[in-house]
Enzyme design. Structure first.
Site, PDB file in Angstrom:
ATOM      1  N   ARG A 101      -0.462  14.499 -12.277  1.00  0.00           N
ATOM      2  CA  ARG A 101      -1.197  13.463 -11.535  1.00  0.00           C
ATOM      3  C   ARG A 101      -1.776  13.904 -10.188  1.00  0.00           C
ATOM      4  NH1 ARG A 101       4.243  11.637 -11.455  1.00  0.00           N
ATOM      5  NH2 ARG A 101       5.207  11.711  -9.387  1.00  0.00           N
ATOM      6  N   ASP A 102      -2.497  12.968  -9.600  1.00  0.00           N
ATOM      7  CA  ASP A 102      -3.040  13.035  -8.233  1.00  0.00           C
ATOM      8  C   ASP A 102      -4.126  14.103  -8.077  1.00  0.00           C
ATOM      9  OD1 ASP A 102      -0.971  11.226  -7.995  1.00  0.00           O
ATOM     10  OD2 ASP A 102       0.308  12.504  -6.759  1.00  0.00           O
ATOM     11  N   GLU A 157       3.587  16.187  -5.334  1.00  0.00           N
ATOM     12  CA  GLU A 157       2.600  15.117  -5.474  1.00  0.00           C
ATOM     13  C   GLU A 157       1.441  15.352  -4.505  1.00  0.00           C
ATOM     14  OE1 GLU A 157       5.308  11.350  -6.856  1.00  0.00           O
ATOM     15  OE2 GLU A 157       5.225  11.664  -4.710  1.00  0.00           O
ATOM     16  N   GLN A 203      -3.570   3.256  -2.809  1.00  0.00           N
ATOM     17  CA  GLN A 203      -2.687   2.686  -3.813  1.00  0.00           C
ATOM     18  C   GLN A 203      -2.318   1.271  -3.373  1.00  0.00           C
ATOM     19  OE1 GLN A 203      -1.060   4.454  -6.889  1.00  0.00           O
ATOM     20  NE2 GLN A 203      -3.229   4.750  -6.476  1.00  0.00           N
ATOM     21  N   PHE A 206      -3.427   5.368 -10.522  1.00  0.00           N
ATOM     22  CA  PHE A 206      -2.623   6.142  -9.571  1.00  0.00           C
ATOM     23  C   PHE A 206      -3.551   6.936  -8.648  1.00  0.00           C
ATOM     24  CE2 PHE A 206       2.029   6.666 -11.190  1.00  0.00           C
ATOM     25  CZ  PHE A 206       2.186   5.292 -11.227  1.00  0.00           C
ATOM     26  N   SER A 207      -2.944   7.831  -7.881  1.00  0.00           N
ATOM     27  CA  SER A 207      -3.687   8.504  -6.816  1.00  0.00           C
ATOM     28  C   SER A 207      -4.727   9.490  -7.332  1.00  0.00           C
ATOM     29  CB  SER A 207      -2.706   9.216  -5.885  1.00  0.00           C
ATOM     30  OG  SER A 207      -2.013   8.247  -5.151  1.00  0.00           O
ATOM     31  N   MET A 226       0.848  -1.190   0.000  1.00  0.00           N
ATOM     32  CA  MET A 226       0.000   0.000   0.000  1.00  0.00           C
ATOM     33  C   MET A 226       0.883   1.239   0.000  1.00  0.00           C
ATOM     34  SD  MET A 226      -2.960   1.236   2.694  1.00  0.00           S
ATOM     35  CE  MET A 226      -1.965   1.661   4.121  1.00  0.00           C
ATOM     36  N   TRP A 274       6.013  -2.046  -4.567  1.00  0.00           N
ATOM     37  CA  TRP A 274       5.227  -1.159  -5.415  1.00  0.00           C
ATOM     38  C   TRP A 274       5.086  -1.748  -6.823  1.00  0.00           C
ATOM     39  CZ3 TRP A 274       5.756   1.681  -9.946  1.00  0.00           C
ATOM     40  CH2 TRP A 274       4.764   2.649 -10.167  1.00  0.00           C
ATOM     41  N   ASP A 321      -0.134   5.657  -1.115  1.00  0.00           N
ATOM     42  CA  ASP A 321      -1.015   6.779  -0.782  1.00  0.00           C
ATOM     43  C   ASP A 321      -2.471   6.413  -0.449  1.00  0.00           C
ATOM     44  OD1 ASP A 321       1.240   7.630  -2.101  1.00  0.00           O
ATOM     45  OD2 ASP A 321       0.179   8.743  -3.644  1.00  0.00           O
TER      46      ASP A 321
HETATM   47  C1  FRU Z   1       2.966   9.438  -4.354  1.00  0.00           C
HETATM   48  C2  FRU Z   1       2.816   8.837  -5.736  1.00  0.00           C
HETATM   49  C3  FRU Z   1       1.779   9.602  -6.508  1.00  0.00           C
HETATM   50  C4  FRU Z   1       1.314   8.580  -7.514  1.00  0.00           C
HETATM   51  C5  FRU Z   1       1.356   7.308  -6.707  1.00  0.00           C
HETATM   52  C6  FRU Z   1       1.681   6.081  -7.496  1.00  0.00           C
HETATM   53  O1  FRU Z   1       3.444   8.557  -3.390  1.00  0.00           O
HETATM   54  O2  FRU Z   1       4.075   8.848  -6.391  1.00  0.00           O
HETATM   55  O3  FRU Z   1       2.249  10.791  -7.086  1.00  0.00           O
HETATM   56  O4  FRU Z   1       0.037   8.850  -8.013  1.00  0.00           O
HETATM   57  O5  FRU Z   1       2.339   7.503  -5.701  1.00  0.00           O
HETATM   58  O6  FRU Z   1       1.536   4.929  -6.725  1.00  0.00           O
END
Ligand code: FRU
Length: 473
Positions: free
Chosen positions: A141-142, A193, A40, A80-81, A22, A48, A24
Site C-alpha cells: 500500500r501507500d 508505511e 485519510q 487508503f493512502s 483524519m 478510524w 495520513d
Molecule cells: C498509515 C496507514 C497507511 C494506510 C492508512 C489507512 O497510517 O496505516 O498505511 O494506507 O493508514 O488509513
C-alpha cells in the site's frame, strides 16, 4: 453536519478536518497556484474507519478551503493512502495537466487504483480499468508516484510488509517491478508505511542526494514515527549510503505518515505529517474531529561529520501568522518567572529563543497555566540532549502510552542555542537550529499555557532574545 467549532482543542493554524476522523495526509500536489491536501478521512465518525480521501485547497499552506470528499469507496474497497501527480505530458491519456491520484484500495486485498481530475481537483473520475497493480502480499500500500526524467518513466514506491518496492510505468496504468529496499536497513519491528522519495541539494555543496521517507510503528518513543534514508536513486534502485544508521525525522511522539508535495514551486520540498500516534489516536480527548496535521516544513540536507541528515524548517508561510509580539532579554541564574507572556493569550503562539550558555548544565523552561499543567523543556548541556516532558501537560490519562518525555541528541559544542516553538491549543512543535532537530508532541491542557519559567542548574545562561508572537490567521 453542523461543523461550528465546539472544540477547545481545535488548532488555529494547523489543518484539521471540519468533522470526523483524519489520519495520513495524501495526494499532496501543487498546481496553478493551489496546494491540494487530501487525507485519510472517516466522514461518519471520529474514530478510524470507512476511509475516504478528504480534500482541502490552499494558496498559502495556512488558510484551507474545505472541499467535499474527493475519492470515495467502491467495490474494490475503501480508499487508503496514496499520492497525486500532474500529468504534464498526457502520458495516461486523460488530458495534459490532469491531476492523477494513485491510491490503495483496501478490500479483500490491497490493490492500487487511479483516478483523474481535469478540473484542478474539483472532481475525480475513477479509471475504468482499476485496479492498476495487484499482488498476493497482504500489506501492499501507500503508493508515492513521481516522474523520473532520467528514464522518462513514472516511479512508484510502495510499502510492502517491511520493505519498500519500486515499480515503473510509462503511463501510470501498466507497472513493472524494478527493485526492493529494506532488508537490514534502519528500523523494523512493524510494517513500513507511507513512503516518499525525492532528491535534495546538500547544503554547502553542489551535490544532490536522494531521500527515502518511511513511516513505521516502531519509533524511538513507541509506535508511530518517520525514519528516513539518504542515498542514491538511478530510476530503478535506491541505495542507502549509511546502512548501519537509523535516522528519525522528528523526535516527538506525534509525527507520522510524513510525505511531501509534488510539483511544489521554486524547487521547494514541503512536508506535512499526521500529528498523532496509532497508540492513542482513537482515544485523544476531542470528539468533533480527531487529529490535525503538523505545520508545513521545508526540507533540506546538511552534513555533520560526514553523515548527511534531513533538516525540517518551519515553512516561511508561517511567518505571516505573526501578530503582536513581545521581546525580552535577561539572564537566568536560578529561576526567572514570566507570568502572562503576552496579553490575551488564547493558546496559539510562537516563541523564538536565542540563548547563550555561560556555565549552565541545564537550560530549562516550562510553559504552564494556572491549573499547574505544564510542558517542561530542557537542554542538558552535559549530556548534549534536548527534551520535552508532557507528563503533567493536562489530560494525559486517556491512554497509558500518552504521558511521555521525549528527547534527542543535540550537536555538541554549541553555546548559542536557537529554538522556535509553535504552540497551537493542543500541540507543541519545537524546531532547534533551524530544524536540524524537530520534536512534535500533542498536549491537552484544560486552559492555555500562558506563563513561562526559565530555570538554570549548575550555572547561568543568558536569554539574548525571547520573543513571543501571538499567531492568528
Ligand atoms: C498509515 C496507514 C497507511 C494506510 C492508512 C489507512 O497510517 O496505516 O498505511 O494506507 O493508514 O488509513
Amino acid at each position: 453536519f453542523d461543523t461550528t467549532n465546539r472544540e477547545k482543542f481545535r488548532p488555529v493554524y494547523h489543518f484539521s478536518p471540519l468533522y470526523g476522523w483524519m489520519n495520513d495526509p495524501n495526494g499532496m500536489v501543487y498546481k496553478d497556484g493551489e496546494y491540494h491536501l487530501f487525507y485519510q478521512h472517516n466522514p461518519y465518525g471520529s474514530k478510524w474507519g470507512n476511509m475516504n480521501w478528504g480534500h482541502a485547497i490552499s494558496k498559502d499552506l495556512i488558510n484551507w478551503e474545505h472541499r467535499p470528499d474527493a475519492i470515495t469507496p467502491d467495490a474494490f474497497g475503501t480508499i487508503f493512502s496514496g499520492s497525486a501527480v500532474v500529468d504534464h505530458n498526457n502520458t495516461a491519456g486523460f488530458g495534459a495537466g490532469a491531476i492523477i491520484a494513485i491510491y490503495t484500495q483496501n478490500g479483500d486485498r490491497q490493490v492500487q487504483s487511479i483516478a483523474y481530475s481535469t478540473d484542478n481537483g474539483r472532481t475525480f473520475t475513477k479509471y475504468a480499468d482499476n485496479p492498476v497493480l495487484v499482488s498476493e502480499a497482504r500489506d501492499f500500500r501507500d503508493p508515492k508516484v513521481f516522474w523520473y526524467e532520467g528514464t522518462k518513466r513514472w516511479i512508484m514506491v510502495l510499502a510492502v510488509g517491511q520493505e519498500m518496492q519500486i515499480f515503473s510505468s510509462p503511463n501510470l496504468k501498466n507497472w513493472i517491478f524494478e527493485s526492493s529496499f529494506g532488508k537490514g536497513q534502519g528500523a523494523h519491528g512493524n510494517v513500513w508505511e507511507c513512503p516518499d522519495l525525492f532528491e535534495l541539494p546538500v547544503e554547502g555543496t553542489n551535490e544532490k542526494k536522494w531521500v527515502l521517507l518511511c513511516s513505521l510503528g516502531d519509533g524511538p518513543f513507541g509506535d508511530s514515527a518517520t525514519q528516513y534514508f539518504v542515498g542514491t536513486f538511478n530510476g530503478k534502485e535506491f541505495v542507502n549510503e549509511s546502512p548501519s544508521k537509523t535516522k528519525w525525522m522528528d523526535w516527538g511522539k506525534d509525527h507520522y505518515a510524513t510525505v511531501t508535495w509534488s510539483d511544489a514551486p521554486d524547487n521547494r520540498r514541503i512536508a506535512i505529517a499526521w500529528m498523532s500516534n496509532w497508540q492513542y489516536a482513537n482515544d485523544v480527548p476531542t470528539s468533533q474531529y480527531r487529529s490535525p496535521n503538523s505545520v508545513p516544513r521545508d526540507l533540506s540536507l546538511f552534513t555533520v561529520d560526514g553523515e548527511t541528515y534531513l533538516q525540517s524548517a518551519p515553512s516561511p508561510e508561517l511567518l505571516k501568522l505573526r501578530d503582536v509580539s513581545k521581546k525580552r532579554s535577561f539572564k537566568v541564574n536560578g529561576t526567572r518567572t514570566i507570568k502572562d507572556m503576552i496579553a490575551g493569550n488564547e493558546g496559539a503562539y510562537e516563541i523564538e529563543l536565542t540563548i547563550e550558555n555561560q556555565h549552565a548544565d541545564i537550560i530549562g523552561f516550562r510553559l504552564y497555566n494556572d491549573k499547574g499543567e505544564e510542558v517542561d523543556m530542557q537542554y542538558d548541556m552535559k549530556e548534549k540532549k534536548f527534551s520535552m516532558d508532557r507528563r503533567k501537560s493536562g489530560d494525559v490519562g486517556f491512554n497509558e502510552n500518552f504521558p511521555m518525555l521525549t528527547w534527542t541528541a543535540i550537536e555538541s559544542g554549541k553555546d548559542e542555542l536557537k529554538l522556535r516553538l509553535f504552540v497551537d491549543k493542543s500541540s507543541v512543535e519545537a524546531f532547534g537550529d533551524g530544524g536540524r532537530f524537530v520534536m512534535t508532541n500533542q498536549v491537552f491542557p484544560s486552559e492555555p499555557y500562558t506563563h513561562i519559567d526559565f530555570y538554570s542548574k549548575g550555572g547561568a545562561y543568558k536569554v539574548d532574545s525571547f520573543v513571543i508572537y501571538k499567531l492568528k490567521k
